[in-house]
Motif scaffolding. Structure first.
Motif, PDB file in Angstrom:
ATOM      1  N   ARG A  29      -8.556   6.886 -10.464  1.00  0.00           N
ATOM      2  CA  ARG A  29      -7.755   7.418  -9.356  1.00  0.00           C
ATOM      3  C   ARG A  29      -6.287   7.225  -9.704  1.00  0.00           C
ATOM      4  O   ARG A  29      -5.878   6.146 -10.133  1.00  0.00           O
TER       5      ARG A  29
ATOM      6  N   THR B 165      -6.951  15.905 -11.205  1.00  0.00           N
ATOM      7  CA  THR B 165      -7.242  15.099 -10.021  1.00  0.00           C
ATOM      8  C   THR B 165      -7.442  15.981  -8.788  1.00  0.00           C
ATOM      9  O   THR B 165      -6.867  17.048  -8.665  1.00  0.00           O
TER      10      THR B 165
ATOM     11  N   VAL C  47      -2.490   7.247  -8.262  1.00  0.00           N
ATOM     12  CA  VAL C  47      -1.703   7.160  -7.026  1.00  0.00           C
ATOM     13  C   VAL C  47      -0.249   6.878  -7.379  1.00  0.00           C
ATOM     14  O   VAL C  47       0.059   6.380  -8.450  1.00  0.00           O
TER      15      VAL C  47
ATOM     16  N   ASP D 116      -2.394  14.651  -6.318  1.00  0.00           N
ATOM     17  CA  ASP D 116      -3.291  15.803  -6.461  1.00  0.00           C
ATOM     18  C   ASP D 116      -2.810  16.690  -7.611  1.00  0.00           C
ATOM     19  O   ASP D 116      -1.627  16.753  -7.908  1.00  0.00           O
TER      20      ASP D 116
ATOM     21  N   ALA E 213      -7.725  13.424  -3.447  1.00  0.00           N
ATOM     22  CA  ALA E 213      -7.800  11.963  -3.313  1.00  0.00           C
ATOM     23  C   ALA E 213      -7.257  11.262  -4.558  1.00  0.00           C
ATOM     24  O   ALA E 213      -7.285  10.031  -4.651  1.00  0.00           O
ATOM     25  N   GLY E 214      -6.769  12.053  -5.536  1.00  0.00           N
ATOM     26  CA  GLY E 214      -6.236  11.472  -6.766  1.00  0.00           C
ATOM     27  C   GLY E 214      -7.306  11.102  -7.774  1.00  0.00           C
ATOM     28  O   GLY E 214      -7.037  10.486  -8.799  1.00  0.00           O
ATOM     29  N   ALA E 215      -8.567  11.472  -7.499  1.00  0.00           N
ATOM     30  CA  ALA E 215      -9.690  11.071  -8.355  1.00  0.00           C
ATOM     31  C   ALA E 215      -9.861  12.001  -9.552  1.00  0.00           C
ATOM     32  O   ALA E 215      -9.630  13.202  -9.468  1.00  0.00           O
TER      33      ALA E 215
ATOM     34  N   PRO F   7      -2.215   9.236  -3.046  1.00  0.00           N
ATOM     35  CA  PRO F   7      -2.940   9.887  -4.148  1.00  0.00           C
ATOM     36  C   PRO F   7      -2.159  11.078  -4.701  1.00  0.00           C
ATOM     37  O   PRO F   7      -1.479  11.782  -3.949  1.00  0.00           O
TER      38      PRO F   7
END
Length: 120
Positions: free
Chosen positions: A47, A78, A49, A58, A81-83, A56
């Protein structure tokens, strides 16, 4: 080392007619398949951030390099949620030595650090 050992013994087996001579042209392919035998895919999730706000990030382009490789092992972008995530192949029983990956991030118009290393 394993490859040379195996090639030598397969060549001897062909010479002594233990295995068919037609396999001589397939030795490299046989060794490649043996190396991937009993390998499974592992997934790494991360993730991204903002370090100051923990918000997060994006749409960050993420490139993952294994060790000192010059071309990416995986790429991802990403989500809100930044994942991000990527897969790598490994033995069914996790190795005792960690694998090191280098993560490079790119956001248009922003300067992010790259070359961050992670161990899995």
């Amino acid at each position: 080392m394993f490859k040379l050992f195996l090639l030598e013994y397969l060549a001897k087996a062909i010479k002594h007619k233990i295995i068919p001579a037609r396999l001589k042209t397939q030795l490299e392919d046989i060794i490649r398949k043996l190396k991937t035998y009993d390998q499974v895919a592992y997934r790494v999730l991360g993730r991204i951030v903002n370090a100051e706000t923990a918000t997060p990030l994006d749409k960050v382009e993420v490139k993952v390099y294994e060790g000192q490789a010059s071309s990416p092992t995986a790429t991802d972008t990403t989500n809100p949620a930044g994942a991000f995530g990527f897969y790598y192949m490994g033995t069914r029983n996790l190795p005792t030595q960690p694998r090191t990956f280098r993560v490079e991030m790119n956001v248009p118009g922003q300067k992010l650090p790259f070359g961050q290393e992670i161990e899995v």
